[in-house]
Write an enzyme that holds these catalytic residues in place. Structure first.
Site, mmCIF file in Angstrom:
data_model
loop_
_atom_site.group_PDB
_atom_site.id
_atom_site.type_symbol
_atom_site.label_atom_id
_atom_site.label_comp_id
_atom_site.label_asym_id
_atom_site.label_seq_id
_atom_site.Cartn_x
_atom_site.Cartn_y
_atom_site.Cartn_z
ATOM 1 N N ARG A 165 13.728 -13.992 16.381
ATOM 2 C CA ARG A 165 12.854 -14.603 17.383
ATOM 3 C C ARG A 165 12.401 -13.500 18.345
ATOM 4 O O ARG A 165 12.882 -12.377 18.300
ATOM 5 C CB ARG A 165 13.494 -15.787 18.101
ATOM 6 C CG ARG A 165 14.947 -15.805 18.355
ATOM 7 C CD ARG A 165 15.477 -14.815 19.381
ATOM 8 N NE ARG A 165 14.715 -14.821 20.617
ATOM 9 C CZ ARG A 165 14.619 -13.813 21.449
ATOM 10 N NH1 ARG A 165 15.239 -12.652 21.189
ATOM 11 N NH2 ARG A 165 13.919 -13.869 22.541
ATOM 12 N N GLY A 166 11.446 -13.892 19.218
ATOM 13 C CA GLY A 166 10.842 -12.889 20.093
ATOM 14 C C GLY A 166 9.553 -12.426 19.429
ATOM 15 O O GLY A 166 9.552 -12.105 18.221
ATOM 16 N N ALA A 167 8.462 -12.396 20.198
ATOM 17 C CA ALA A 167 7.130 -12.221 19.599
ATOM 18 C C ALA A 167 7.001 -10.999 18.676
ATOM 19 O O ALA A 167 6.619 -11.148 17.498
ATOM 20 C CB ALA A 167 6.081 -12.212 20.704
ATOM 21 N N ARG B 61 5.797 -20.627 13.549
ATOM 22 C CA ARG B 61 5.836 -20.790 15.013
ATOM 23 C C ARG B 61 4.418 -20.537 15.542
ATOM 24 O O ARG B 61 3.806 -19.521 15.214
ATOM 25 C CB ARG B 61 6.847 -19.813 15.636
ATOM 26 C CG ARG B 61 8.283 -20.088 15.162
ATOM 27 C CD ARG B 61 9.314 -19.429 16.053
ATOM 28 N NE ARG B 61 9.384 -20.027 17.359
ATOM 29 C CZ ARG B 61 10.047 -19.483 18.381
ATOM 30 N NH1 ARG B 61 10.680 -18.333 18.226
ATOM 31 N NH2 ARG B 61 10.075 -20.085 19.554
ATOM 32 N N GLN C 168 18.557 -18.021 25.655
ATOM 33 C CA GLN C 168 18.381 -16.640 25.175
ATOM 34 C C GLN C 168 18.798 -15.611 26.239
ATOM 35 O O GLN C 168 19.236 -14.512 25.907
ATOM 36 C CB GLN C 168 16.921 -16.381 24.793
ATOM 37 C CG GLN C 168 16.433 -17.125 23.564
ATOM 38 C CD GLN C 168 15.775 -18.440 23.905
ATOM 39 O OE1 GLN C 168 16.136 -19.105 24.864
ATOM 40 N NE2 GLN C 168 14.791 -18.831 23.115
ATOM 41 N N ASP D 268 4.448 -14.027 24.906
ATOM 42 C CA ASP D 268 4.196 -14.395 23.501
ATOM 43 C C ASP D 268 2.724 -14.357 23.162
ATOM 44 O O ASP D 268 2.343 -14.182 22.002
ATOM 45 C CB ASP D 268 4.765 -15.783 23.211
ATOM 46 C CG ASP D 268 6.277 -15.700 23.106
ATOM 47 O OD1 ASP D 268 6.930 -15.619 24.147
ATOM 48 O OD2 ASP D 268 6.780 -15.653 21.966
ATOM 49 N N ASN E 115 4.742 -17.398 27.985
ATOM 50 C CA ASN E 115 6.086 -16.862 27.734
ATOM 51 C C ASN E 115 7.062 -18.033 27.771
ATOM 52 O O ASN E 115 6.672 -19.181 28.008
ATOM 53 C CB ASN E 115 6.435 -15.792 28.777
ATOM 54 C CG ASN E 115 7.701 -15.032 28.416
ATOM 55 O OD1 ASN E 115 7.855 -14.581 27.265
ATOM 56 N ND2 ASN E 115 8.635 -14.889 29.342
ATOM 57 N N LYS E 116 8.318 -17.733 27.551
ATOM 58 C CA LYS E 116 9.352 -18.760 27.464
ATOM 59 C C LYS E 116 9.275 -19.740 28.630
ATOM 60 O O LYS E 116 9.071 -19.343 29.775
ATOM 61 C CB LYS E 116 10.720 -18.068 27.441
ATOM 62 C CG LYS E 116 11.920 -18.958 27.333
ATOM 63 C CD LYS E 116 11.856 -19.951 26.195
ATOM 64 C CE LYS E 116 11.615 -19.314 24.846
ATOM 65 N NZ LYS E 116 11.274 -20.300 23.796
HETATM 66 O O1 MRU Z 1 11.456 -18.719 21.583
HETATM 67 P P1 MRU Z 1 11.701 -17.243 21.595
HETATM 68 O O2 MRU Z 1 13.119 -16.876 21.813
HETATM 69 O O3 MRU Z 1 11.084 -16.568 20.388
HETATM 70 O O4 MRU Z 1 10.882 -16.759 22.871
HETATM 71 C C1 MRU Z 1 10.894 -15.411 23.217
HETATM 72 C C2 MRU Z 1 10.169 -15.124 24.474
HETATM 73 O O5 MRU Z 1 9.646 -15.993 25.130
HETATM 74 C C3 MRU Z 1 10.032 -13.675 24.828
HETATM 75 O O6 MRU Z 1 10.000 -13.508 26.211
HETATM 76 C C4 MRU Z 1 8.724 -13.146 24.234
HETATM 77 O O7 MRU Z 1 8.665 -13.443 22.876
HETATM 78 C C5 MRU Z 1 8.562 -11.714 24.444
HETATM 79 S S1 MRU Z 1 9.615 -10.793 23.367
HETATM 80 C C6 MRU Z 1 9.393 -9.145 23.662
#
Ligand code: MRU
Length: 353
Positions: free
Chosen positions: A51-53, A94, A203, A244, A254-255
């Site tokens: 996970r994470g963009a 996603r 997270q 994201d 973002n999250k």
């Molecule tokens: O749902 P996730 O854990 O994939 O969400 C991640 C985030 O929101 C991060 O802040 C974002 O992807 C940036 S990662 C460098």
């Protein structure tokens, strides 16, 4: 395969195989799983093993290659049609992180533009997946260093607040927001990082704190609803988060919880930075209202561990992301420099697509 190593490298390419750190098991268990086909990669992205963009983009790039090497045809057109279907499978995992779609289209473009046999195209796809992977590591290091130019100059060392995990685990290994934290720590400018726990999937509590502990970066965990209080007490010099998807006008998805953090930062006159690579910027979208927001299974809300925390009969709403309007963002930190959100367009020509 399992391993006890703690090196932060969420996607691993080794001896012709792809492995992922299972991020659902951290911090209690460090497990590396082998992903052997594009279907398993799609499932790993959906279930957030990875996970994470940027990490999702890297994983999808290898997913395309894994699919490509299974295509049994020597006919180029047939091969490309099947590859498009693999791209669609991975894209359906996603919806919010644009790095996923960016990486898939870069891979498909590579396939279309590589002349020669199917075997040569497959080889070119592997090379491109490795390139996307390696580029991200360098990009995040550059973001980290560019971030140092805009962090507040204070007589004392800085305390930064971050949300979710925009660290090594969310990228090739250095992080965006946590890349800025890492660079500040390396240069002796950081006293400590505050990590929001980041409900509902935690997270921040599980992954950001784990990364900081691995690196010896002092970290203080707070629950999401403590941020305003900490700011009022003067504990926070600046907020740094990842993204994201950032639209052309500088709005940033973002999250979930990032938007409220930006509002409280503004209320306390605390700078609010978004750190992200150019691959996170969606110049095709004019503003953040157009960003698709993922909604996830309500079990993430009503269950903590194995325990249900609310009665049956309750309804749920579980958006995984929110959009912070550009006017709440002090600067967007990219690998090419940090700029106010309204000035992002200067980087459009540099974006690799
Ligand atoms: O749902 P996730 O854990 O994939 O969400 C991640 C985030 O929101 C991060 O802040 C974002 O992807 C940036 S990662 C460098």
């Amino acid at each position: 395969m399992t391993s006890q190593s703690t090196q932060v490298s969420p996607v691993i390419w080794k001896e012709d195989r792809v492995y992922l750190i299972d991020q659902n098991r951290l911090p209690s268990e460090y497990t590396v799983v082998e992903i052997s086909c594009c279907e398993d990669m799609a499932e790993a992205i959906k279930t957030m093993i990875v996970r994470g963009a940027p990490a999702i983009g890297i994983a999808a790039a290898y997913g395309i290659y894994l699919g490509a090497r299974e295509i049994e045809t020597t006919d180029r057109d047939q091969f490309l049609t099947k590859l498009e279907a693999i791209g669609e499978l991975l894209a359906a995992t996603r919806p919010t992180a644009v790095n996923l779609f960016w990486a898939i289209s870069r891979m498909l473009k590579t396939a279309r533009q590589t002349s020669g046999s199917v075997e040569q195209v497959q080889q070119a796809l592997l090379e491109m997946a490795k390139t996307i992977h390696a580029e991200d590591l360098q990009t995040c290091k550059d973001i980290g260093d560019k971030g140092l130019e805009v962090l507040p100059k204070t007589p004392e060392k800085l305390t930064l607040l971050t949300h979710c995990n925009a660290g090594g685990l969310a990228t090739a290994g250095y992080g965006t927001a946590l890349g800025v934290v890492r660079s500040a720590w390396r240069d002796g400018r950081l006293a400590r990082v505050f990590a929001d726990e980041t409900r509902p999937r935690l997270q921040g509590a599980k992954l950001t704190t784990w990364e900081c502990v691995q690196e010896g970066i002092p970290v203080t965990l707070i629950s999401d609803n403590m941020a305003a209080h900490c700011m009022k007490q003067g504990l926070i010099h600046a907020v740094v988060v990842g993204a994201d998807r950032i639209t052309a006008n500088g709005d940033a998805a973002n999250k979930i919880g990032t938007y409220s953090l930006a509002i409280v930062a503004k209320a306390h006159n605390i700078p609010f930075f978004v750190a992200a690579p150019l691959s996170t910027i969606d110049f095709a979208l004019s503003n953040g209202d157009l960003i698709p927001i993922e909604e996830r299974d309500p079990v993430e809300l009503y269950q903590v561990g194995n325990t249900r925390i609310c009665p049956v009969g309750v309804e749920f709403y579980n958006p995984a992301f929110d959009v912070t309007p550009a006017e709440l963002i002090t600067a967007i930190i990219t690998e090419y420099g940090a700029v106010p959100p309204g000035e992002l367009k200067q980087f459009q020509a540099k974006q690799l697509v």
